[in-house]
Scaffold this active site. Structure first.
Site, PDB file in Angstrom:
ATOM      1  N   ASP A  97     -11.629   5.866  -3.994  1.00  0.00           N
ATOM      2  CA  ASP A  97     -13.062   5.647  -4.202  1.00  0.00           C
ATOM      3  C   ASP A  97     -13.776   4.953  -3.058  1.00  0.00           C
ATOM      4  O   ASP A  97     -14.828   4.349  -3.259  1.00  0.00           O
ATOM      5  CB  ASP A  97     -13.236   4.817  -5.479  1.00  0.00           C
ATOM      6  CG  ASP A  97     -12.410   3.543  -5.451  1.00  0.00           C
ATOM      7  OD1 ASP A  97     -12.063   3.089  -4.345  1.00  0.00           O
ATOM      8  OD2 ASP A  97     -12.101   3.002  -6.528  1.00  0.00           O
ATOM      9  N   GLU A 119      -5.469  10.010  -7.129  1.00  0.00           N
ATOM     10  CA  GLU A 119      -6.025   8.947  -7.986  1.00  0.00           C
ATOM     11  C   GLU A 119      -7.407   9.358  -8.518  1.00  0.00           C
ATOM     12  O   GLU A 119      -8.393   8.631  -8.415  1.00  0.00           O
ATOM     13  CB  GLU A 119      -6.103   7.599  -7.255  1.00  0.00           C
ATOM     14  CG  GLU A 119      -6.174   6.408  -8.194  1.00  0.00           C
ATOM     15  CD  GLU A 119      -6.254   5.072  -7.466  1.00  0.00           C
ATOM     16  OE1 GLU A 119      -7.360   4.637  -7.118  1.00  0.00           O
ATOM     17  OE2 GLU A 119      -5.195   4.476  -7.241  1.00  0.00           O
ATOM     18  N   GLU A 133     -17.978   1.997  -5.552  1.00  0.00           N
ATOM     19  CA  GLU A 133     -16.783   2.814  -5.781  1.00  0.00           C
ATOM     20  C   GLU A 133     -16.906   3.747  -6.987  1.00  0.00           C
ATOM     21  O   GLU A 133     -16.356   4.849  -6.989  1.00  0.00           O
ATOM     22  CB  GLU A 133     -15.549   1.924  -5.930  1.00  0.00           C
ATOM     23  CG  GLU A 133     -15.084   1.272  -4.633  1.00  0.00           C
ATOM     24  CD  GLU A 133     -15.821  -0.010  -4.280  1.00  0.00           C
ATOM     25  OE1 GLU A 133     -16.736  -0.420  -5.045  1.00  0.00           O
ATOM     26  OE2 GLU A 133     -15.504  -0.605  -3.238  1.00  0.00           O
ATOM     27  N   HIS A 211     -12.433  -9.631  -2.806  1.00  0.00           N
ATOM     28  CA  HIS A 211     -13.221  -8.975  -1.748  1.00  0.00           C
ATOM     29  C   HIS A 211     -14.340  -8.068  -2.248  1.00  0.00           C
ATOM     30  O   HIS A 211     -15.120  -7.566  -1.453  1.00  0.00           O
ATOM     31  CB  HIS A 211     -12.314  -8.126  -0.855  1.00  0.00           C
ATOM     32  CG  HIS A 211     -11.849  -6.872  -1.550  1.00  0.00           C
ATOM     33  ND1 HIS A 211     -10.795  -6.863  -2.413  1.00  0.00           N
ATOM     34  CD2 HIS A 211     -12.324  -5.617  -1.524  1.00  0.00           C
ATOM     35  CE1 HIS A 211     -10.626  -5.649  -2.884  1.00  0.00           C
ATOM     36  NE2 HIS A 211     -11.546  -4.861  -2.374  1.00  0.00           N
ATOM     37  N   ARG A 213     -17.525  -6.066  -3.189  1.00  0.00           N
ATOM     38  CA  ARG A 213     -18.909  -6.235  -2.727  1.00  0.00           C
ATOM     39  C   ARG A 213     -19.788  -6.908  -3.764  1.00  0.00           C
ATOM     40  O   ARG A 213     -20.612  -7.760  -3.439  1.00  0.00           O
ATOM     41  CB  ARG A 213     -19.517  -4.867  -2.400  1.00  0.00           C
ATOM     42  CG  ARG A 213     -19.262  -4.447  -0.992  1.00  0.00           C
ATOM     43  CD  ARG A 213     -19.665  -3.015  -0.737  1.00  0.00           C
ATOM     44  NE  ARG A 213     -19.192  -2.664   0.580  1.00  0.00           N
ATOM     45  CZ  ARG A 213     -19.928  -2.746   1.684  1.00  0.00           C
ATOM     46  NH1 ARG A 213     -21.182  -3.120   1.627  1.00  0.00           N
ATOM     47  NH2 ARG A 213     -19.409  -2.427   2.848  1.00  0.00           N
ATOM     48  N   HIS A 244      -9.187 -11.718   2.802  1.00  0.00           N
ATOM     49  CA  HIS A 244      -9.688 -10.435   3.319  1.00  0.00           C
ATOM     50  C   HIS A 244     -10.440 -10.667   4.626  1.00  0.00           C
ATOM     51  O   HIS A 244     -11.047 -11.729   4.812  1.00  0.00           O
ATOM     52  CB  HIS A 244     -10.635  -9.833   2.276  1.00  0.00           C
ATOM     53  CG  HIS A 244     -10.928  -8.371   2.459  1.00  0.00           C
ATOM     54  ND1 HIS A 244     -11.837  -7.911   3.390  1.00  0.00           N
ATOM     55  CD2 HIS A 244     -10.432  -7.274   1.845  1.00  0.00           C
ATOM     56  CE1 HIS A 244     -11.897  -6.585   3.325  1.00  0.00           C
ATOM     57  NE2 HIS A 244     -11.049  -6.174   2.393  1.00  0.00           N
TER      58      HIS A 244
HETATM   59  C1  UD1 Z   1     -13.616  -1.488   1.277  1.00  0.00           C
HETATM   60  C2  UD1 Z   1     -13.786  -0.468   0.156  1.00  0.00           C
HETATM   61  C3  UD1 Z   1     -13.222  -1.027  -1.143  1.00  0.00           C
HETATM   62  C4  UD1 Z   1     -11.802  -1.491  -0.982  1.00  0.00           C
HETATM   63  C5  UD1 Z   1     -11.704  -2.447   0.185  1.00  0.00           C
HETATM   64  C6  UD1 Z   1     -10.253  -2.739   0.388  1.00  0.00           C
HETATM   65  C7  UD1 Z   1     -15.763   0.942   0.294  1.00  0.00           C
HETATM   66  C8  UD1 Z   1     -17.151   1.154  -0.184  1.00  0.00           C
HETATM   67  N1  UD1 Z   1     -15.192  -0.201  -0.097  1.00  0.00           N
HETATM   68  O1  UD1 Z   1     -14.390  -2.646   0.996  1.00  0.00           O
HETATM   69  O2  UD1 Z   1     -13.267  -0.027  -2.151  1.00  0.00           O
HETATM   70  O3  UD1 Z   1     -11.404  -2.121  -2.173  1.00  0.00           O
HETATM   71  O4  UD1 Z   1     -12.248  -1.862   1.376  1.00  0.00           O
HETATM   72  O5  UD1 Z   1      -9.990  -3.860   1.119  1.00  0.00           O
HETATM   73  O6  UD1 Z   1     -15.230   1.775   0.981  1.00  0.00           O
HETATM   74  N2  UD1 Z   1     -12.618  -6.014   8.427  1.00  0.00           N
HETATM   75  C9  UD1 Z   1     -11.899  -6.312   9.580  1.00  0.00           C
HETATM   76  N3  UD1 Z   1     -10.665  -5.752   9.741  1.00  0.00           N
HETATM   77  C10 UD1 Z   1     -10.101  -4.939   8.814  1.00  0.00           C
HETATM   78  C11 UD1 Z   1     -10.825  -4.652   7.647  1.00  0.00           C
HETATM   79  C12 UD1 Z   1     -12.084  -5.176   7.463  1.00  0.00           C
HETATM   80  O7  UD1 Z   1     -12.361  -7.047  10.435  1.00  0.00           O
HETATM   81  O8  UD1 Z   1      -8.970  -4.481   9.007  1.00  0.00           O
HETATM   82  C13 UD1 Z   1     -13.972  -6.600   8.250  1.00  0.00           C
HETATM   83  C14 UD1 Z   1     -15.036  -5.937   9.144  1.00  0.00           C
HETATM   84  O9  UD1 Z   1     -15.936  -6.901   9.573  1.00  0.00           O
HETATM   85  C15 UD1 Z   1     -15.718  -4.989   8.151  1.00  0.00           C
HETATM   86  C16 UD1 Z   1     -15.669  -5.799   6.878  1.00  0.00           C
HETATM   87  O10 UD1 Z   1     -14.395  -6.434   6.898  1.00  0.00           O
HETATM   88  O11 UD1 Z   1     -17.035  -4.671   8.568  1.00  0.00           O
HETATM   89  C17 UD1 Z   1     -15.835  -5.021   5.592  1.00  0.00           C
HETATM   90  O12 UD1 Z   1     -14.972  -3.874   5.539  1.00  0.00           O
HETATM   91  P1  UD1 Z   1     -15.347  -2.651   4.568  1.00  0.00           P
HETATM   92  O13 UD1 Z   1     -14.328  -1.583   4.616  1.00  0.00           O
HETATM   93  O14 UD1 Z   1     -16.755  -2.239   4.847  1.00  0.00           O
HETATM   94  O15 UD1 Z   1     -15.238  -3.402   3.174  1.00  0.00           O
HETATM   95  P2  UD1 Z   1     -15.725  -3.041   1.739  1.00  0.00           P
HETATM   96  O16 UD1 Z   1     -16.652  -1.864   1.755  1.00  0.00           O
HETATM   97  O17 UD1 Z   1     -16.215  -4.269   1.092  1.00  0.00           O
HETATM   98  N1  UDP Z   2      -2.338  -6.233  -0.384  1.00  0.00           N
HETATM   99  C1  UDP Z   2      -1.660  -6.433   0.806  1.00  0.00           C
HETATM  100  N2  UDP Z   2      -1.845  -7.611   1.481  1.00  0.00           N
HETATM  101  C2  UDP Z   2      -2.686  -8.580   1.043  1.00  0.00           C
HETATM  102  C3  UDP Z   2      -3.417  -8.342  -0.150  1.00  0.00           C
HETATM  103  C4  UDP Z   2      -3.231  -7.153  -0.844  1.00  0.00           C
HETATM  104  O1  UDP Z   2      -0.867  -5.595   1.228  1.00  0.00           O
HETATM  105  O2  UDP Z   2      -2.799  -9.616   1.710  1.00  0.00           O
HETATM  106  C5  UDP Z   2      -2.158  -4.945  -1.091  1.00  0.00           C
HETATM  107  C6  UDP Z   2      -1.947  -4.985  -2.600  1.00  0.00           C
HETATM  108  O3  UDP Z   2      -0.576  -5.075  -2.926  1.00  0.00           O
HETATM  109  C7  UDP Z   2      -2.540  -3.677  -3.051  1.00  0.00           C
HETATM  110  C8  UDP Z   2      -3.655  -3.421  -2.054  1.00  0.00           C
HETATM  111  O4  UDP Z   2      -3.367  -4.236  -0.920  1.00  0.00           O
HETATM  112  O5  UDP Z   2      -1.609  -2.619  -2.896  1.00  0.00           O
HETATM  113  C9  UDP Z   2      -4.999  -3.762  -2.634  1.00  0.00           C
HETATM  114  O6  UDP Z   2      -5.950  -3.711  -1.625  1.00  0.00           O
HETATM  115  P1  UDP Z   2      -7.396  -4.305  -1.803  1.00  0.00           P
HETATM  116  O7  UDP Z   2      -7.369  -5.385  -2.815  1.00  0.00           O
HETATM  117  O8  UDP Z   2      -7.884  -4.629  -0.421  1.00  0.00           O
HETATM  118  O9  UDP Z   2      -8.261  -3.068  -2.299  1.00  0.00           O
HETATM  119  P2  UDP Z   2      -8.495  -2.408  -3.753  1.00  0.00           P
HETATM  120  O10 UDP Z   2      -7.179  -2.120  -4.350  1.00  0.00           O
HETATM  121  O11 UDP Z   2      -9.312  -3.376  -4.531  1.00  0.00           O
HETATM  122  O12 UDP Z   2      -9.270  -1.185  -3.452  1.00  0.00           O
END
Ligand code: UD1
Ligand code: UDP
Length: 370
Positions: A97, A119, A133, A211, A213, A244
């Site tokens: 999602d 999924e 999502e 984490h 939104r 996160h």
């Molecule tokens: C996204 C997904 C959410 C998922 C989450 C998992 C969407 C709409 N949301 O969250 O469903 O649960 O990822 O974690 O797609 N950042 C880094 N390094 C990384 C990852 C993130 O620096 O490896 C920082 C960056 O500043 C980035 C911010 O985190 O801009 C947010 O990342 P983003 O993927 O936009 O997060 P969400 O949309 O909240």
């Molecule tokens: N996870 C990880 N390291 C962490 C925190 C979570 O590997 O420090 C794993 C967790 O076991 C799960 C997945 O990341 O498999 C969940 O990711 P996240 O919570 O970022 O996204 P969501 O599942 O809410 O989309």
């Protein structure tokens, strides 16, 4: 001719659930398997690729600090056009999602390439929760030819909407289990050790992640205050929170949970570390989706700091409890599980509503039989 399958993913949770599938598909001679990562996440994505030994064929590398939903959508949609032209896949597989899932599925749809949704069928039926999502997964299901539902309940959700959707005649639904459980089978090890876990030895460990939104800002402040209160009033409790990388999460985590001896804020853990930390924890507090699927298998109680869940199977199994984001409610739920052994025992039992760990094989079988 081998059937060419292109898997596209971009965030940590998608990678954890798609990498075992990549490795299974690569074992099948009937298929040519290609991987494109969008790079919606960077460090957190590459941690997972390294663990599973997956080397992408393409990396759109789109991540930006403080990226927006429109920005990610646009970059993925644009980038995928070129990848689809270059690879001419027979089918594109996306997961779950995220914005990556939505935009890459849409790009495939525009290129008239069949989409398989891994999924599929999860629903809260609330467009604001989780945001965005719920929209993303409903939209991806709307254009998918193959819907790989993790549970019967998810299949029922998909079947219920069939009479009203244009995609119904070509949609095929398969119940496969969740590929996240396949991943879990390979990561949890009895001989695992880690210095951060050693620090928590002898205490009851609360493992925290957050984490979403819709929880950024005030809800997250309240969540963290409840956790801090619990730690400050309970001497044998310690917290490990892999924070996160979203800067908006980091800021609140530091402000509300920093400077406390019994709370460790650490960098995101790789998935092997995280799953073993889950295995050693007493209680998990999270707003994550994937953790709600993993915890029941490990028999770990989870307080889900959200108002809705698309994973009701774990609630029915007894290991998940929805507590919302209110400080008092989270505090009270923690207290009950820390102070009342029978309440704890009622939640701490292993069950497996999300499959038997062979979901990837079932998906591969479907793709090979076409
Ligand atoms: C996204 C997904 C959410 C998922 C989450 C998992 C969407 C709409 N949301 O969250 O469903 O649960 O990822 O974690 O797609 N950042 C880094 N390094 C990384 C990852 C993130 O620096 O490896 C920082 C960056 O500043 C980035 C911010 O985190 O801009 C947010 O990342 P983003 O993927 O936009 O997060 P969400 O949309 O909240
Ligand atoms: N996870 C990880 N390291 C962490 C925190 C979570 O590997 O420090 C794993 C967790 O076991 C799960 C997945 O990341 O498999 C969940 O990711 P996240 O919570 O970022 O996204 P969501 O599942 O809410 O989309």
């Amino acid at each position: 001719m081998r059937r060419r399958v292109l898997l596209v993913f971009g965030t940590r949770p998608e990678a954890i659930k798609m990498c075992p599938l990549v490795n299974e598909l690569k074992r099948r001679d009937q298929l040519e398997t290609l991987v494109c990562v969008t790079g919606q996440h960077r460090e957190m994505l590459h941690q997972v690729l390294d663990v599973f030994g997956v080397v992408p064929d393409y990396d759109l590398d789109i991540m930006e600090d403080a990226q927006t939903l429109s920005g990610v959508t646009t970059s993925v949609l644009q980038g995928m056009r070129g990848i689809l032209d270059a690879t001419s896949p027979d089918v594109v597989l996306v997961h779950g999602d995220t914005t990556t899932s939505l935009a890459s599925a849409l790009a495939a749809f525009y290129a008239q390439v069949p989409v398989g949704h891994v999924e599929a069928g999860l629903r809260t039926y609330d467009l604001d929760s989780p945001f965005p999502e719920e929209f993303n997964r409903e939209a991806v299901d709307l254009l998918s030819a193959y819907c790989f539902a993790p549970t019967k309940r998810a299949r029922e959700n998909l079947q219920a909407e069939m009479p009203t959707i244009a995609a119904a005649p070509r949609r095929r639904v398969f119940v496969t289990g969740n590929t996240g459980i396949d991943a879990l089978r390979t990561t949890v090890r009895p001989d695992y050790s880690n210095p951060t876990l050693d620090w928590a030895e002898g205490s009851r460990l609360l493992l925290v992640t957050a984490h979403r939104r819709e929880n950024l800002g005030d809800p997250m402040v309240h969540m963290f205050r409840a956790i801090r209160r619990v730690v400050e009033e309970t001497e044998d409790v310690k917290v490990i929170y892999p924070v996160h990388m979203n800067p908006r999460v980091r800021e609140v985590a530091r402000a509300e949970l920093g400077g406390c001896d019994r709370i460790r804020l650490v960098e995101p853990l790789d998935v092997v570390d995280f799953h073993n930390f889950m295995q050693r924890s007493y209680l998990i507090l999270t707003d994550s989706g994937g953790i709600q699927e993993e915890a029941p298998s490990l028999g770990k109680p989870v307080l889900v700091m959200r108002d809705t869940t698309e994973r009701p199977e774990g609630v029915a199994a007894g290991t998940l409890r929805l507590v919302g984001t209110d400080e008092k409610a989270i505090h009270a739920a923690c207290r009950e599980l820390l102070d009342d052994p029978s309440a704890y025992a009622a939640m701490a039992h292993a069950s497996n509503p999300y499959g038997d760990g062979h979901a990837c094989e079932r998906i591969a079988d479907v793709l090979c039989q076409e």
